[in-house]
Design an enzyme around this catalytic site. Structure first.
Site, PDB file in Angstrom:
ATOM      1  CG  ASP A  74     -44.398  11.072  21.389  1.00  0.00           C
ATOM      2  OD1 ASP A  74     -43.945  12.124  20.941  1.00  0.00           O
ATOM      3  OD2 ASP A  74     -43.649  10.165  21.814  1.00  0.00           O
ATOM      4  CG  ASN A 130     -39.315  15.729  22.832  1.00  0.00           C
ATOM      5  OD1 ASN A 130     -38.501  14.932  22.346  1.00  0.00           O
ATOM      6  ND2 ASN A 130     -40.533  15.378  23.143  1.00  0.00           N
TER       7      ASN A 130
HETATM    8  O1  LIG Z   1     -40.438  10.966  21.442  1.00  0.00           O
HETATM    9  C1  LIG Z   1     -40.479  11.882  22.263  1.00  0.00           C
HETATM   10  O2  LIG Z   1     -41.159  12.851  22.136  1.00  0.00           O
HETATM   11  C2  LIG Z   1     -39.650  11.784  23.511  1.00  0.00           C
HETATM   12  O3  LIG Z   1     -38.402  12.310  23.267  1.00  0.00           O
HETATM   13  C3  LIG Z   1     -39.617  10.361  23.975  1.00  0.00           C
HETATM   14  O4  LIG Z   1     -38.693  10.164  24.917  1.00  0.00           O
HETATM   15  C4  LIG Z   1     -41.028   9.861  24.366  1.00  0.00           C
HETATM   16  O5  LIG Z   1     -42.003  10.549  23.711  1.00  0.00           O
HETATM   17  C5  LIG Z   1     -41.357   9.884  25.821  1.00  0.00           C
HETATM   18  O6  LIG Z   1     -40.515   9.092  26.537  1.00  0.00           O
HETATM   19  C6  LIG Z   1     -42.761   9.436  26.110  1.00  0.00           C
HETATM   20  O7  LIG Z   1     -43.451  10.443  26.644  1.00  0.00           O
HETATM   21 ZN   LIG Z   2     -42.379  13.147  20.599  1.00  0.00          ZN
END
Ligand SMILES: O=C(O)[C@H](O)[C@@H](O)[C@H](O)[C@H](O)CO
Ligand SMILES: [Zn+2]
Length: 291
Positions: free
Chosen positions: A204, A103
Site C-alpha cells: 500500500d 488514491n
Molecule cells: O488505502 C488505499 O490505498 C486504498 O484506498 C484502500 O482502499 C486500500 O489500500 C485497498 O483496499 C487495498 O489495496
Molecule cells: Zn494507499
C-alpha cells in the site's frame, strides 16, 4: 539489535486512514480518512486534532509552499485553505471515468504533485481493474499523464538522489522503480524492485528513510517492511497490532519516529473486537542505536 516501541497515539477510528505527512512547522501529523471525506491534523504536542470535512473522498494531502495544503479529492487536484476550510479546484482528471477517484499522492522534490487513480472499490481491493492512471500536477498547474492500466495506484516516493521514482500498483503485488529526471519530471525504464511474499499481503503506502531504504505498509499484513531497493531484499519487518496498515511516514523530532495509518473498513465485528485500535494512528519508535 535495537528495540522498537509501538504506540497507538490517536484512536481516530478512521474508515481508511491514509497519506500521513509530517508538518514540521506545527509539530503535527496530517492524514486523511478517504471514505469519511476528512483531512486531519494531529498536534503531537497538545494531542489535539483538527478535522476538515470536504465534499468527496480525499485520498492524499501534501504541504503547499505558499502555506495551506494540496489534496486529491475525488478526481480533482485541489488547494485546501486550512484557515477558512475552503477548497479550490486546481485540475481534474479521468473526466470520462465517473466511477474513478484518486488514491495515494505525494509531491516530488521539485514541487510536482504525483497522484494516481483507481476505480472506486465495492470492498477493499475489489474493483473494476485497469481503470487507473498515474498523473502529476506541475507547479504551473498543468497535469501530465504518465501511464494508464493501473489497478490501485498507491505508494510512491523518490530516491535520496532524486534519480529513481518508486511506485506501487497494489494488485501487482510488487514495488516498482523508474529512472527519474527531476529537471523534467520524466520517468523511464520501469522495473520490479521487490515482490511481496504471501503473508505480506497487499503493498500500500510507502516512504523512504534517510539511508535510502523503502518502507512499505502491508494492507492485510499488519506490518511495515523495510526493503533495500538495490538488492531487492527485505531488511526488517515491524508488526503492528492492526491488520489493515495502509501507509507510513517519518516524523517527530529529527524525523526519528515513524507514523503509520490503518483502516477499519472491511473488518468484521470479531476483528474489530480483537483490534480495537484499527483506524488509529500508530507511532513506531526506535531506541538509541538506530534502526
Ligand atoms: O488505502 C488505499 O490505498 C486504498 O484506498 C484502500 O482502499 C486500500 O489500500 C485497498 O483496499 C487495498 O489495496
Ligand atoms: Zn494507499
Amino acid at each position: 539489535m535495537s528495540s522498537i516501541k509501538i504506540e497507538c497515539v490517536l484512536r481516530e477510528n478512521c474508515r481508511c486512514g491514509e497519506s500521513p505527512v509530517w508538518e514540521e512547522a506545527s509539530n503535527s501529523l496530517l492524514f486523511v480518512d478517504i471514505p469519511a471525506k476528512k483531512v486531519c491534523q494531529w498536534d503531537s504536542l497538545s494531542k489535539r486534532v483538527q478535522r476538515v470535512a470536504v465534499d468527496g473522498p480525499v485520498s492524499s494531502v501534501a504541504l503547499r509552499q505558499l502555506g495551506g495544503y494540496v489534496a486529491t479529492i475525488g478526481t480533482k487536484f485541489c488547494a485546501l485553505n486550512w484557515e477558512d476550510q475552503s477548497v479550490f479546484v486546481l485540475a481534474m482528471v479521468d473526466k470520462d471515468k465517473t466511477n474513478n477517484r484518486f488514491n495515494d499522492g505525494k509531491v516530488d522534490p521539485a514541487g510536482r504533485y504525483f497522484a494516481g487513480t483507481m476505480a472506486e472499490e465495492t470492498a477493499p481491493a475489489v474493483l473494476e481493474r485497469h481503470q487507473g492512471s498515474l498523473y502529476a500536477l506541475f507547479p504551473d498547474h498543468n497535469v501530465k499523464k504518465y501511464f494508464d492500466q493501473v489497478d490501485i495506484s498507491n505508494g510512491l516516493d523518490w530516491s535520496l538522489d532524486h534519480k529513481i521514482f518508486y511506485y506501487i500498483d497494489s494488485l501487482s503485488y510488487s514495488v516498482d522503480a523508474f529512472d527519474y529526471d527531476l529537471q523534467t519530471g520524466q520517468i523511464a525504464n520501469r522495473r520490479i524492485v521487490y515482490k511481496m511474499e504471501k503473508e505480506e499481503q497487499i503493498p500500500d503506502g510507502m516512504c523512504i528513510d534517510a539511508e535510502g531504504k523503502l518502507w512499505v505498509a502491508c494492507y492485510n499484513g499488519g506490518r511495515v517492511i523495510r526493503l533495500d531497493p538495490e538488492t531487492g531484499k527485505r531488511l526488517q519487518t515491524v508488526k503492528l497490532p492492526v491488520d489493515k496498515t495502509t501507509s507510513c511516514c517519518f516524523g517527530g523530532k529529527d524525523y526519528s519516529e515513524m507514523y503509520v495509518t490503518c483502516a477499519r473498513d472491511g473488518m468484521d465485528a470479531e476483528g474489530l473486537l480483537r483490534q480495537p485500535d484499527a483506524g488509529g494512528i500508530f507511532k513506531v519508535m526506535w531506541s538509541l542505536g538506530g534502526k
